[in-house]
Design an enzyme around this catalytic site. Structure first.
Site, PDB file in Angstrom:
ATOM      1  N   SER A 111      -2.531  -7.778 -38.490  1.00  0.00           N
ATOM      2  CA  SER A 111      -3.838  -8.321 -38.830  1.00  0.00           C
ATOM      3  C   SER A 111      -4.617  -8.606 -37.561  1.00  0.00           C
ATOM      4  O   SER A 111      -4.040  -8.887 -36.508  1.00  0.00           O
ATOM      5  CB  SER A 111      -3.680  -9.619 -39.621  1.00  0.00           C
ATOM      6  OG  SER A 111      -3.370 -10.653 -38.732  1.00  0.00           O
ATOM      7  N   LYS A 112      -5.931  -8.535 -37.691  1.00  0.00           N
ATOM      8  CA  LYS A 112      -6.763  -8.664 -36.496  1.00  0.00           C
ATOM      9  C   LYS A 112      -6.745 -10.077 -35.942  1.00  0.00           C
ATOM     10  O   LYS A 112      -7.213 -10.316 -34.848  1.00  0.00           O
ATOM     11  CB  LYS A 112      -8.175  -8.171 -36.761  1.00  0.00           C
ATOM     12  CG  LYS A 112      -8.924  -8.885 -37.851  1.00  0.00           C
ATOM     13  CD  LYS A 112     -10.277  -8.215 -38.042  1.00  0.00           C
ATOM     14  CE  LYS A 112     -11.015  -8.825 -39.206  1.00  0.00           C
ATOM     15  NZ  LYS A 112     -12.144  -8.046 -39.642  1.00  0.00           N
ATOM     16  N   ARG A 113      -6.212 -10.999 -36.713  1.00  0.00           N
ATOM     17  CA  ARG A 113      -6.083 -12.356 -36.169  1.00  0.00           C
ATOM     18  C   ARG A 113      -5.039 -12.406 -35.066  1.00  0.00           C
ATOM     19  O   ARG A 113      -5.052 -13.269 -34.207  1.00  0.00           O
ATOM     20  CB  ARG A 113      -5.691 -13.340 -37.269  1.00  0.00           C
ATOM     21  CG  ARG A 113      -6.863 -13.721 -38.139  1.00  0.00           C
ATOM     22  CD  ARG A 113      -6.614 -14.993 -38.901  1.00  0.00           C
ATOM     23  NE  ARG A 113      -7.844 -15.370 -39.581  1.00  0.00           N
ATOM     24  CZ  ARG A 113      -8.086 -16.574 -40.083  1.00  0.00           C
ATOM     25  NH1 ARG A 113      -7.180 -17.526 -39.982  1.00  0.00           N
ATOM     26  NH2 ARG A 113      -9.209 -16.846 -40.677  1.00  0.00           N
TER      27      ARG A 113
END
Ligand code: GLU
Length: 499
Positions: free
Chosen positions: A252-254
């Site tokens: 995930s881009k987090r």
């Protein structure tokens, strides 16, 4: 049978690493067997799809060296290859399902559906449509339709029994029909849902093998049922394992940059990226580490796909990229550096920012270095400020990160608007609010205009720099993040926040 595979991206954001991974495997699977690979744009979500995103996805896949025999850009005999251009086809098919009694009109309001859902959740049941409109009197349905009442079309599903199907990688899978919703096939706006469109298109485009992410396994029963309703043969299914962060959570881009644009901007070589993606759940028969797209194509064998969670590890990728960079000839190295960021396209973005601020060309590097290369590293003392304390600094960085995650449009104006709104909502002077952002983005409190800088750097680079800045400013523990998130929600949901 001709082997035909496809990648079917939804143009709703940045070009995702996961899309490239699935595209790669589909392309290899087809080409290894002398087949064809199709690119189809699944833009049925009108709200979230954008032509810019489509363009970025196609560009990114091409940059990686992927290509397709048919697609919206290259044409083909089974087009159009954009779902939004195929609406009459879906309409015709859904009408057929209604006529044959496999689908029905549903007039239920969002409120009613929410109530049903609530009640089912309370009883601990699988949430699904309760069949309310399934047995409406046909005459009444006609009346309501001609009165123009809003409706969707849903598919019927068996009330009991098991759906059994074969996944070529996983073997037989069984899912009870009671877990399968009476899926909406056609939305109130006349657009098909993914489920209808994917089945109709895979069939009409003669897709023989579907390789896609494992998150779609639970949709297979709906799709197989539609194939049965239409009297069509379903393609072979391969559900690829999802890419993971090193902590095994879903990529995930987090946690990791997930946009191919980020890696391109950061100076990764496409052949290294492709090589690395080829390692995701797959290996060459001789287990060698470095291999090319052509090597993969020659040796591709789906039975070598392993189902263990493939970890997308930025550190390993960086190492691999270094291996490729070192193997370039000096000539190729120069060309690559030029293509990377010293090209006219990129430089032309910088000119309006630097020209008026430059007296000698030697000023250029200190001035714009952070727009081309990495910014200087930060430490806690950099964040000392006369009117902001450490907590406020962390808040600004964290809130901005969350705000940026929600941004669909990434340009100067949108950035300015979002930052201005957030500063107002936080009751901060814009100058103060921007202080930690300047540090995060440029590595110093005074730099070239910030919104332009962020627009040039792109969403993923900015996000990763701000995240790093937050870390340097002391970081946020899980517990802190929770209370910050609450504060953030209150802030952005309040009517004064301008959102
Ligand atoms: N549009 C879907 C996606 O973005 C495609 C899923 C599929 O391959 O069936 O993942």
């Amino acid at each position: 049978m001709k082997v035909r595979t496809r990648i079917a991206p939804s143009p709703t954001g940045d070009p995702h690493i996961g899309t490239a991974y699935v595209a790669l495997f589909n392309m290899l699977f087809a080409r290894h067997q002398g087949g064809e690979f199709v690119l189809r744009v699944e833009d049925t979500d009108q709200q979230r799809s954008t032509p810019q995103s489509e363009q970025m996805i196609l560009d990114a896949l091409k940059w990686l060296g992927l290509s397709w025999e048919e697609g919206p850009d290259v044409g083909g005999s089974k087009g159009p290859y954009r779902q939004s251009e195929r609406l009459p086809i879906y309409r015709q098919h859904v009408d057929q399902l209604v006529r044959d009694g496999h689908a029905f009109h549903c007039f239920c309001s969002a409120e009613r559906l929410a109530e049903v859902r609530q009640a089912q959740m309370k009883r601990g049941e699988t949430t699904r449509y309760d069949g309310h409109c399934m047995h409406l009197d046909p005459e009444q349905v006609e009346q309501r339709l001609s009165a123009g009442e809003a409706h969707v079309i849903r598919m019927r599903v068996p009330e009991s029994g098991l759906c059994r199907f074969n996944d070529e990688l996983r073997g037989e899978i069984e899912i009870p029909w009671t877990q399968i919703d009476m899926q909406v096939l056609l939305k109130a706006d006349g657009f098909p849902t993914y489920h209808l469109a994917v089945v109709v298109d895979d069939h009409l485009m003669e897709i023989s093998h579907v390789l896609r992410g494992e998150e779609w396994i639970n949709s297979v029963p709906k799709h197989l049922l539609l194939y049965r309703y239409f009297g069509w043969k379903a393609p072979h299914m391969y559900h690829l394992p999802l890419l993971r962060n090193p902590d095994k959570s879903k990529l995930s881009k987090r946690k990791n940059p997930t946009s191919i644009n980020y890696y391109r901007r950061a100076g990764y070589l496409p052949e290294a990226m492709i090589n690395y993606l080829g390692h995701m759940g797959w290996s060459m028969p001789d287990e060698r580490e470095l291999f090319s797209l052509a090597d993969m194509q020659e040796h591709f064998d789906a039975s070598r796909i392993s189902l263990g969670a493939p970890v997308f590890d930025a550190v390993k990728l960086k190492w691999l990229n270094g291996q490729y960079i070192r193997r370039l000839t000096p000539e190729a190295f120069m060309n690559r550096v030029q293509e990377w960021a010293l090209n006219r396209d990129h430089l032309s973005q910088l000119v309006p920012l630097v020209q008026d601020r430059t007296e000698r060309f030697i000023d250029l590097v200190p001035l714009a270095g952070y727009l081309v290369g990495e910014r200087p590293a930060l430490q806690a003392s950099d964040f000392e400020h006369p009117s902001l304390d450490a907590t406020q600094i962390q808040q600004i960085l964290q809130f901005t990160l969350w705000r940026f995650e929600e941004m669909r449009q990434w340009d100067r104006e949108a950035l300015q608007q979002n930052c201005q709104d957030l500063a107002t909502a936080m009751d901060l002077k814009i100058r103060d609010y921007l202080f930690p952002l300047f540090l995060g983005v440029a590595g110093r409190p005074v730099a070239l205009p910030l919104f332009d800088s962020m627009a040039i750097l792109g969403q993923d680079v900015v996000r990763i720099r701000l995240r790093d800045a937050l870390q340097a400013a002391g970081g946020v523990s899980k517990k802190q993040a929770k209370s910050l998130e609450k504060a953030y929600r209150t802030l952005v949901d309040s009517p004064t926040s301008g959102t």
